[in-house]
Design a protein around this motif. Structure first.
Motif, PDB file in Angstrom:
ATOM      1  N   TRP A  25     -31.179 -20.817  70.359  1.00  0.00           N
ATOM      2  CA  TRP A  25     -32.022 -20.868  69.270  1.00  0.00           C
ATOM      3  C   TRP A  25     -33.103 -21.247  69.140  1.00  0.00           C
ATOM      4  O   TRP A  25     -33.464 -22.117  70.066  1.00  0.00           O
ATOM      5  CB  TRP A  25     -31.055 -21.448  67.857  1.00  0.00           C
ATOM      6  N   SER A  26     -34.063 -20.806  68.341  1.00  0.00           N
ATOM      7  CA  SER A  26     -35.456 -21.387  68.553  1.00  0.00           C
ATOM      8  C   SER A  26     -36.229 -20.958  67.305  1.00  0.00           C
ATOM      9  O   SER A  26     -35.494 -20.276  66.275  1.00  0.00           O
ATOM     10  CB  SER A  26     -36.250 -20.792  69.762  1.00  0.00           C
ATOM     11  N   SER A  27     -37.292 -21.328  67.195  1.00  0.00           N
ATOM     12  CA  SER A  27     -38.047 -20.982  65.965  1.00  0.00           C
ATOM     13  C   SER A  27     -38.566 -19.526  65.695  1.00  0.00           C
ATOM     14  O   SER A  27     -38.647 -18.750  66.609  1.00  0.00           O
ATOM     15  CB  SER A  27     -39.562 -21.695  66.163  1.00  0.00           C
ATOM     16  N   ARG A  28     -38.331 -19.202  64.406  1.00  0.00           N
ATOM     17  CA  ARG A  28     -38.843 -17.722  64.059  1.00  0.00           C
ATOM     18  C   ARG A  28     -40.387 -17.428  64.036  1.00  0.00           C
ATOM     19  O   ARG A  28     -40.854 -16.361  63.822  1.00  0.00           O
ATOM     20  CB  ARG A  28     -38.103 -17.297  62.620  1.00  0.00           C
ATOM     21  N   ASP A  29     -41.174 -18.585  64.158  1.00  0.00           N
ATOM     22  CA  ASP A  29     -42.425 -18.375  64.362  1.00  0.00           C
ATOM     23  C   ASP A  29     -43.070 -17.936  63.090  1.00  0.00           C
ATOM     24  O   ASP A  29     -44.020 -17.018  63.311  1.00  0.00           O
ATOM     25  CB  ASP A  29     -43.127 -17.603  65.889  1.00  0.00           C
ATOM     26  N   GLY A  30     -42.480 -18.105  61.901  1.00  0.00           N
ATOM     27  CA  GLY A  30     -43.148 -17.304  60.580  1.00  0.00           C
ATOM     28  C   GLY A  30     -42.568 -16.262  60.491  1.00  0.00           C
ATOM     29  O   GLY A  30     -43.111 -15.546  59.448  1.00  0.00           O
ATOM     30  N   LYS A  78     -33.837 -20.527  61.899  1.00  0.00           N
ATOM     31  CA  LYS A  78     -33.911 -20.488  63.365  1.00  0.00           C
ATOM     32  C   LYS A  78     -33.491 -18.864  63.757  1.00  0.00           C
ATOM     33  O   LYS A  78     -32.654 -18.312  63.078  1.00  0.00           O
ATOM     34  CB  LYS A  78     -33.088 -21.475  64.016  1.00  0.00           C
ATOM     35  N   LYS A  79     -34.178 -18.649  64.892  1.00  0.00           N
ATOM     36  CA  LYS A  79     -33.904 -17.328  65.766  1.00  0.00           C
ATOM     37  C   LYS A  79     -32.622 -17.543  66.484  1.00  0.00           C
ATOM     38  O   LYS A  79     -32.781 -18.350  67.486  1.00  0.00           O
ATOM     39  CB  LYS A  79     -35.064 -17.046  66.317  1.00  0.00           C
ATOM     40  N   ALA A  80     -31.595 -16.902  66.408  1.00  0.00           N
ATOM     41  CA  ALA A  80     -30.559 -16.958  67.082  1.00  0.00           C
ATOM     42  C   ALA A  80     -30.563 -15.860  68.310  1.00  0.00           C
ATOM     43  O   ALA A  80     -31.406 -15.014  68.090  1.00  0.00           O
ATOM     44  CB  ALA A  80     -29.270 -16.685  66.341  1.00  0.00           C
ATOM     45  N   TRP A  81     -29.984 -15.983  69.231  1.00  0.00           N
ATOM     46  CA  TRP A  81     -29.979 -14.904  70.300  1.00  0.00           C
ATOM     47  C   TRP A  81     -28.864 -13.808  70.298  1.00  0.00           C
ATOM     48  O   TRP A  81     -28.017 -14.170  70.916  1.00  0.00           O
ATOM     49  CB  TRP A  81     -30.038 -15.567  71.727  1.00  0.00           C
ATOM     50  N   HIS A  82     -28.836 -12.713  69.592  1.00  0.00           N
ATOM     51  CA  HIS A  82     -27.978 -11.904  69.348  1.00  0.00           C
ATOM     52  C   HIS A  82     -28.324 -10.557  69.393  1.00  0.00           C
ATOM     53  O   HIS A  82     -27.587  -9.482  69.679  1.00  0.00           O
ATOM     54  CB  HIS A  82     -27.149 -12.269  68.117  1.00  0.00           C
ATOM     55  N   ALA A  83     -29.716 -10.167  69.332  1.00  0.00           N
ATOM     56  CA  ALA A  83     -30.151  -8.765  69.247  1.00  0.00           C
ATOM     57  C   ALA A  83     -31.467  -8.440  69.757  1.00  0.00           C
ATOM     58  O   ALA A  83     -32.053  -7.601  69.227  1.00  0.00           O
ATOM     59  CB  ALA A  83     -29.971  -8.390  67.818  1.00  0.00           C
ATOM     60  N   ARG A  84     -31.723  -8.989  70.856  1.00  0.00           N
ATOM     61  CA  ARG A  84     -33.056  -8.623  71.731  1.00  0.00           C
ATOM     62  C   ARG A  84     -34.141  -8.659  70.863  1.00  0.00           C
ATOM     63  O   ARG A  84     -34.377  -9.774  70.185  1.00  0.00           O
ATOM     64  CB  ARG A  84     -32.907  -7.349  72.322  1.00  0.00           C
ATOM     65  N   ALA A  85     -34.860  -7.620  70.640  1.00  0.00           N
ATOM     66  CA  ALA A  85     -36.194  -7.650  70.004  1.00  0.00           C
ATOM     67  C   ALA A  85     -35.877  -8.002  68.190  1.00  0.00           C
ATOM     68  O   ALA A  85     -36.975  -8.422  67.770  1.00  0.00           O
ATOM     69  CB  ALA A  85     -36.855  -6.286  70.128  1.00  0.00           C
ATOM     70  N   ALA A  86     -34.820  -7.880  67.922  1.00  0.00           N
ATOM     71  CA  ALA A  86     -34.530  -8.015  66.392  1.00  0.00           C
ATOM     72  C   ALA A  86     -34.214  -9.578  66.112  1.00  0.00           C
ATOM     73  O   ALA A  86     -34.276  -9.776  64.923  1.00  0.00           O
ATOM     74  CB  ALA A  86     -33.409  -7.070  65.998  1.00  0.00           C
ATOM     75  N   ASN A  87     -34.113 -10.266  67.107  1.00  0.00           N
ATOM     76  CA  ASN A  87     -33.680 -11.678  66.811  1.00  0.00           C
ATOM     77  C   ASN A  87     -34.762 -12.371  65.804  1.00  0.00           C
ATOM     78  O   ASN A  87     -34.344 -13.266  65.089  1.00  0.00           O
ATOM     79  CB  ASN A  87     -33.727 -12.668  68.215  1.00  0.00           C
ATOM     80  N   GLY A  88     -35.970 -11.932  66.015  1.00  0.00           N
ATOM     81  CA  GLY A  88     -37.116 -12.840  65.049  1.00  0.00           C
ATOM     82  C   GLY A  88     -36.973 -12.680  63.935  1.00  0.00           C
ATOM     83  O   GLY A  88     -37.407 -13.413  63.053  1.00  0.00           O
ATOM     84  N   TYR A  89     -36.443 -11.471  63.122  1.00  0.00           N
ATOM     85  CA  TYR A  89     -36.500 -11.140  61.832  1.00  0.00           C
ATOM     86  C   TYR A  89     -35.155 -10.989  61.298  1.00  0.00           C
ATOM     87  O   TYR A  89     -34.900 -10.290  60.043  1.00  0.00           O
ATOM     88  CB  TYR A  89     -37.471 -10.107  61.435  1.00  0.00           C
ATOM     89  N   SER A  90     -34.164 -11.308  62.145  1.00  0.00           N
ATOM     90  CA  SER A  90     -32.546 -10.860  61.701  1.00  0.00           C
ATOM     91  C   SER A  90     -31.787 -11.989  61.689  1.00  0.00           C
ATOM     92  O   SER A  90     -31.959 -13.192  62.403  1.00  0.00           O
ATOM     93  CB  SER A  90     -32.062  -9.746  62.548  1.00  0.00           C
ATOM     94  N   ILE A  91     -30.520 -11.912  60.830  1.00  0.00           N
ATOM     95  CA  ILE A  91     -29.412 -12.905  60.927  1.00  0.00           C
ATOM     96  C   ILE A  91     -28.361 -12.220  61.562  1.00  0.00           C
ATOM     97  O   ILE A  91     -27.876 -10.998  61.131  1.00  0.00           O
ATOM     98  CB  ILE A  91     -29.114 -13.303  59.402  1.00  0.00           C
TER      99      ILE A  91
END
Length: 166
Positions: A25-30, A78-91
């Motif tokens: 998991w990591s920052s969503r970078d806003g 936080k950004k979880a690693w579950h859906a490739r390019a969608a990770n940054g804006y999804s739950i």
């Protein structure tokens, strides 16, 4: 900053399943959260999910068990690693299966809790999230994954309808 999790969820091995030095998991970078991605666990052992993530570079925000119990794995902020390019804006929400392949069935109790959890997310963020199956999330396709599995894929319209009912 306090972790953001649904009041419907119980933390379970919360952000403790990664090996030292790696990030599951990591920052969503806003980036704004706009989407919920639905997954199936591809396993019937609800307690085993974080253990699988110790071996694979993956994670999700929530998991729902066969009796409808909801667990939080990673904070929503936080950004979880579950859906490739969608990770940054999804739950990401993983749903435990009650049968193994090829059907990978999910219980009605699991689906009921999934609907409640997404309604809670919508209410807390003050908007209706887009709801997609993993294979329809940005950067994925049915060629890259069969998730959320043959039991949940046909139920997506029903889930979306139930979430959007007032």
């Amino acid at each position: 900053m306090e972790p953001v999790i649904s009041p419907l969820a119980t933390p379970y091995e919360f952000e403790s399943f990664a090996n030292p030095g790696d990030e599951r998991w990591s920052s969503r970078d806003g980036k704004e959260i706009t989407t919920v991605v639905i997954h199936h666990m591809a396993m019937t052992n609800y307690d085993g999910v974080p253990e699988v993530w110790r071996e694979r570079e993956a994670s999700a925000h929530y998991g729902i068990g066969p009796k409808g119990e909801i667990r939080a794995y990673v904070g929503e902020e936080k950004k979880a690693w579950h859906a490739r390019a969608a990770n940054g804006y999804s739950i990401g929400i993983e749903n435990c299966d009650i049968t193994k392949e090829p059907d990978w069935e999910v219980s009605d109790e699991t689906v009921d809790s999934l609907v409640k959890l997404i309604k809670d997310i919508n209410q807390r963020y003050g908007r209706k999230m887009e709801i997609v199956g993993h294979q329809c999330a940005e950067g994925n396709s049915s060629a890259t994954t069969q998730c959320p599995g043959p039991s949940l894929i046909p139920r997506l319209p029903e889930i979306i309808k139930r979430v959007n009912e007032e």
